[in-house]
Design a protein around this motif. Structure first.
Motif, PDB file in Angstrom:
ATOM      1  N   LEU A 157       0.911  -1.298  -0.009  1.00 56.68           N
ATOM      2  CA  LEU A 157      -0.058  -0.107   0.034  1.00 56.68           C
ATOM      3  C   LEU A 157       0.931   1.148   0.186  1.00 56.68           C
ATOM      4  O   LEU A 157       0.650   2.380  -0.542  1.00 56.68           O
ATOM      5  CB  LEU A 157      -0.861  -0.048   1.209  1.00 56.68           C
ATOM      6  CG  LEU A 157      -2.196  -1.062   1.191  1.00 56.68           C
ATOM      7  CD1 LEU A 157      -2.718  -0.812   2.486  1.00 56.68           C
ATOM      8  CD2 LEU A 157      -3.078  -0.935  -0.053  1.00 56.68           C
ATOM      9  N   GLU A 162      -0.758   4.314  -2.161  1.00 58.37           N
ATOM     10  CA  GLU A 162      -2.014   4.110  -1.739  1.00 58.37           C
ATOM     11  C   GLU A 162      -2.083   4.875  -0.443  1.00 58.37           C
ATOM     12  O   GLU A 162      -3.048   5.830  -0.101  1.00 58.37           O
ATOM     13  CB  GLU A 162      -2.745   2.632  -1.552  1.00 58.37           C
ATOM     14  CG  GLU A 162      -2.692   1.904  -2.624  1.00 58.37           C
ATOM     15  CD  GLU A 162      -3.749   2.286  -3.683  1.00 58.37           C
ATOM     16  OE1 GLU A 162      -4.657   2.909  -3.067  1.00 58.37           O
ATOM     17  OE2 GLU A 162      -3.709   2.165  -4.904  1.00 58.37           O
ATOM     18  N   PHE A 163      -1.093   4.968   0.404  1.00 58.37           N
ATOM     19  CA  PHE A 163      -1.087   5.652   1.694  1.00 58.37           C
ATOM     20  C   PHE A 163      -0.733   7.045   1.615  1.00 58.37           C
ATOM     21  O   PHE A 163      -0.814   7.747   2.507  1.00 58.37           O
ATOM     22  CB  PHE A 163      -0.104   4.890   2.765  1.00 58.37           C
ATOM     23  CG  PHE A 163      -0.701   4.172   3.668  1.00 58.37           C
ATOM     24  CD1 PHE A 163      -1.669   4.614   4.741  1.00 58.37           C
ATOM     25  CD2 PHE A 163      -0.636   2.799   3.797  1.00 58.37           C
ATOM     26  CE1 PHE A 163      -2.221   3.971   5.789  1.00 58.37           C
ATOM     27  CE2 PHE A 163      -1.438   1.939   4.764  1.00 58.37           C
ATOM     28  CZ  PHE A 163      -2.218   2.541   5.648  1.00 58.37           C
ATOM     29  N   VAL A 166      -3.506   9.932   2.701  1.00 56.12           N
ATOM     30  CA  VAL A 166      -3.753   9.765   4.062  1.00 56.12           C
ATOM     31  C   VAL A 166      -2.406  10.456   4.906  1.00 56.12           C
ATOM     32  O   VAL A 166      -2.400  11.150   5.710  1.00 56.12           O
ATOM     33  CB  VAL A 166      -3.658   8.530   4.380  1.00 56.12           C
ATOM     34  CG1 VAL A 166      -4.059   8.551   5.933  1.00 56.12           C
ATOM     35  CG2 VAL A 166      -5.259   7.888   3.942  1.00 56.12           C
ATOM     36  N   GLN A 258      -5.901   2.694   7.516  1.00 52.75           N
ATOM     37  CA  GLN A 258      -6.150   1.613   6.740  1.00 52.75           C
ATOM     38  C   GLN A 258      -7.832   1.740   6.589  1.00 52.75           C
ATOM     39  O   GLN A 258      -8.527   1.177   5.679  1.00 52.75           O
ATOM     40  CB  GLN A 258      -5.893   0.244   7.712  1.00 52.75           C
ATOM     41  CG  GLN A 258      -4.489   0.219   7.691  1.00 52.75           C
ATOM     42  CD  GLN A 258      -4.080  -0.936   8.336  1.00 52.75           C
ATOM     43  OE1 GLN A 258      -4.630  -1.419   9.456  1.00 52.75           O
ATOM     44  NE2 GLN A 258      -2.833  -1.628   8.318  1.00 52.75           N
ATOM     45  N   GLU A 260      -9.776   4.173   6.536  1.00 47.35           N
ATOM     46  CA  GLU A 260     -10.127   5.074   5.251  1.00 47.35           C
ATOM     47  C   GLU A 260     -10.024   4.289   3.801  1.00 47.35           C
ATOM     48  O   GLU A 260     -10.748   4.407   2.891  1.00 47.35           O
ATOM     49  CB  GLU A 260      -9.530   6.448   5.228  1.00 47.35           C
ATOM     50  CG  GLU A 260      -9.716   7.313   3.976  1.00 47.35           C
ATOM     51  CD  GLU A 260      -9.251   8.680   4.171  1.00 47.35           C
ATOM     52  OE1 GLU A 260      -9.484   9.542   3.360  1.00 47.35           O
ATOM     53  OE2 GLU A 260      -8.685   9.139   5.327  1.00 47.35           O
ATOM     54  N   LEU A 261      -8.603   3.848   3.529  1.00 50.28           N
ATOM     55  CA  LEU A 261      -8.529   3.533   2.491  1.00 50.28           C
ATOM     56  C   LEU A 261      -9.098   2.288   1.928  1.00 50.28           C
ATOM     57  O   LEU A 261      -9.454   1.830   0.657  1.00 50.28           O
ATOM     58  CB  LEU A 261      -6.672   2.845   2.374  1.00 50.28           C
ATOM     59  CG  LEU A 261      -5.653   4.049   2.690  1.00 50.28           C
ATOM     60  CD1 LEU A 261      -4.212   3.366   2.551  1.00 50.28           C
ATOM     61  CD2 LEU A 261      -5.617   5.055   1.348  1.00 50.28           C
TER      62      LEU A 261
END
Length: 547
Positions: A157, A162-163, A166, A258, A260-261
């Motif tokens: 991630l 992906e992170f 955030v 996590q 949220e994703l």
């Protein structure tokens, strides 16, 4: 505010806890697919305690699917966490548990402070890293029990970006993040930065952030020492710059990230998180990330033979080990029980768990009278989730009787005795007979593993060569008559004493005679109780020295 994890599902009139949790999730009217998450740091040998994360989610997922919802069950491997200590035991991909002397423990020690996925696989298999190795064992556990879970790697991630959004939002709101976290951790000061860059020189995660430049998406750092429990992981002193993908959020921010994703709607967790990480995670979600936390549920930890399960201390039992002695559906049943009550998993007493499962199955099919309406409802709702295929023709041989059958290696003799004693009906289909007798192998392994009263070789095929004194032969004949009357094992045990007394025989000599007839040995399990578990005709003939 989110729900109290100790209260979710409480006060419900539902007999099955998973249905109560499903009610709480539905009350939020979530988008579909509904996402149910678990997660663990792959720091060592995964055991049945870790499996709580998967099985608690599984039952809630199944309850929602039964109501027509689309559900995705995910499990995050928190594999970007740092290795904080060298575990005492490890396991290869075949579940062989080994001590540190059988792997390159020195290499592990040199990698303290690095993410699990940046540490070489200690078994040099094809997993690629320490973290991937132990995540693969968790995947295998889920496959063995037949639970379909989508595993997600934190490392991937971060690497895939992906992170990044955030992480950027947390750093943009660093003041607020500090204010929130300071309520839960004493070490948070005005210089605290909620990001752990990875040192480009030594590969360790460091807390020594010196500057954050969000315009360029970079974090400047000095690789400093890190306190890990009662030891210090030394930094290398390197000064460098990391991107937002070259590091990680601290756990108390990463966990809400996590949610949220992955769009998490429900997550169960152990009481350690309920009393620590959950309150801060809820606060971070609402006041830093501006998201709603998922529906939570706390579960109590398991113990193993009365002691805490612990990968680091080596007190573990793995799913693979359990399935050596139990059918997968019996292990699944173990997790049907109330998650808020601490339970002990006892290999020594696993027969009791099997008896509970057999009763649970019998209630579902109407063969056993439930104690109350709640017990009937629990079986009705949970049993179809426990077994792969609901089939009324299924046959279960009582576990301890299966252990008795395991004292002989001849499969034909096993089946013959099971049929003679009424544990396999004459009209049972072939598949049901085969499945029923498969329990014998598991019970035999249980007896050998625990060295219990069934860990003997019963001399059934032929009677041992014996030569008893006349008074012992007479006493054995009397005992045979008593057994033939149909008394249970406890009564037979008492009668052994009485018979020896009547004939003025040394108690040890009389018991030794029984052991010689059954095992060609001078000792064994509690004789009368054991005889009560054998088929009566065999015991009577053997006491009379006829077969």
């Amino acid at each position: 505010m989110a729900e109290d994890p100790y209260e979710v599902g409480r006060g419900s009139d539902r007999a099955f806890w998973a249905e109560s949790v499903a009610d709480a999730i539905e009350a939020r009217n979530p988008d579909e697919p509904i996402v149910i998450k678990g997660g663990v740091s792959p720091s060592g040998v995964p055991h049945i305690g870790h499996f709580n994360e998967i099985m608690r989610g599984y039952y809630v997922a199944e309850a929602l699917r039964d109501r027509g919802h689309e559900v995705r069950q995910v499990f995050t491997a928190d594999d970007r966490d740092r290795l904080r200590a060298v575990p005492r035991q490890l396991a290869d991909l075949e579940w062989n548990i080994v001590g540190l002397g059988e792997v390159n423990a020195g290499a592990l020690g040199r990698n303290l402070g690095k993410p699990y996925t940046d540490i070489p696989d200690p078994f040099d298999c094809d997993c690629g890293s320490y973290g991937a190795h132990f995540t693969n064992l968790l995947k295998k556990s889920a496959e063995l029990v037949g639970v379909d879970v989508d595993f997600v790697s934190n490392t991937e991630l971060y690497a895939d970006g992906e992170f990044e959004a955030v992480t950027r939002r947390v750093l943009e709101r660093a003041d607020r993040a500090r204010e929130v976290l300071a309520q839960y951790q004493n070490k948070v000061d005005d210089d605290y930065v909620p990001f752990l860059p990875q040192c480009a020189d030594c590969g360790k995660l460091t807390e020594g952030v010196t500057e954050v430049d969000l315009d360029s998406g970079e974090v400047h750092y000095v690789c400093e020492d890190v306190e890990a429990g009662d030891q210090t992981i030394e930094g290398c002193g390197h000064e460098g710059v990391a991107t937002l993908r070259e590091g990680k959020l601290p756990w108390r921010f990463e966990w809400p990230g996590q949610w949220e994703l992955l769009g998490v709607d429900f997550e169960p967790f152990g009481k350690d998180h309920a009393e620590g990480s959950w309150p801060s995670g809820e606060d971070v979600a609402e006041n830093v990330l501006d998201i709603q936390p998922p529906v939570p549920m706390v579960y109590e930890w398991f113990t193993l033979e009365g002691e805490p399960l612990s990968s680091s201390s080596g007190n573990v039992v793995t799913v693979d080990e359990v399935l050596e002695i139990l059918e997968p559906e019996v292990l699944r049943y173990f997790f049907v029980k109330n998650p808020r009550k601490q339970r002990d998993f006892s290999v020594e007493n696993v027969d009791r768990l099997v008896d509970e499962f057999d009763r649970f199955e019998g209630i579902y099919f109407g063969d056993v009278e439930p104690r109350d309406e709640a017990e009937r409802e629990l079986a009705e709702r949970a049993y179809p989730m426990v077994v792969d295929d609901v089939r009324e023709e299924r046959v279960r041989i009582p576990y301890t009787f299966a252990a008795v059958l395991g004292m002989t290696e001849d499969p034909d003799v096993r089946e013959q005795i099971a049929r003679k004693e009424g544990h396999v009906p004459d009209d049972a289909p072939e598949w049901a007979v085969e499945d029923a007798l498969a329990r014998v192998e598991r019970a035999q392994r249980w007896a050998r593993r625990t060295g219990n009263e069934f860990d003997y070789e019963l001399k059934r095929a032929e009677m041992p060569a014996v030569d008893f004194a006349p008074e012992i032969e007479t006493a054995l004949d009397e005992l045979a008559d008593y057994v033939a009357e149909g008394h249970d094992g406890e009564a037979i045990q008492s009668e052994i004493y009485e018979t020896a007394k009547r004939h003025d025989i040394e108690m040890s000599d009389f018991f030794a005679a029984g052991y010689r007839l059954l095992f060609d040995d001078t000792e064994g399990p509690q004789l009368g109780t054991f005889m009560g578990k054998l088929d009566r005709d065999f015991v009577v003939k053997r006491l009379r020295r006829e077969a």
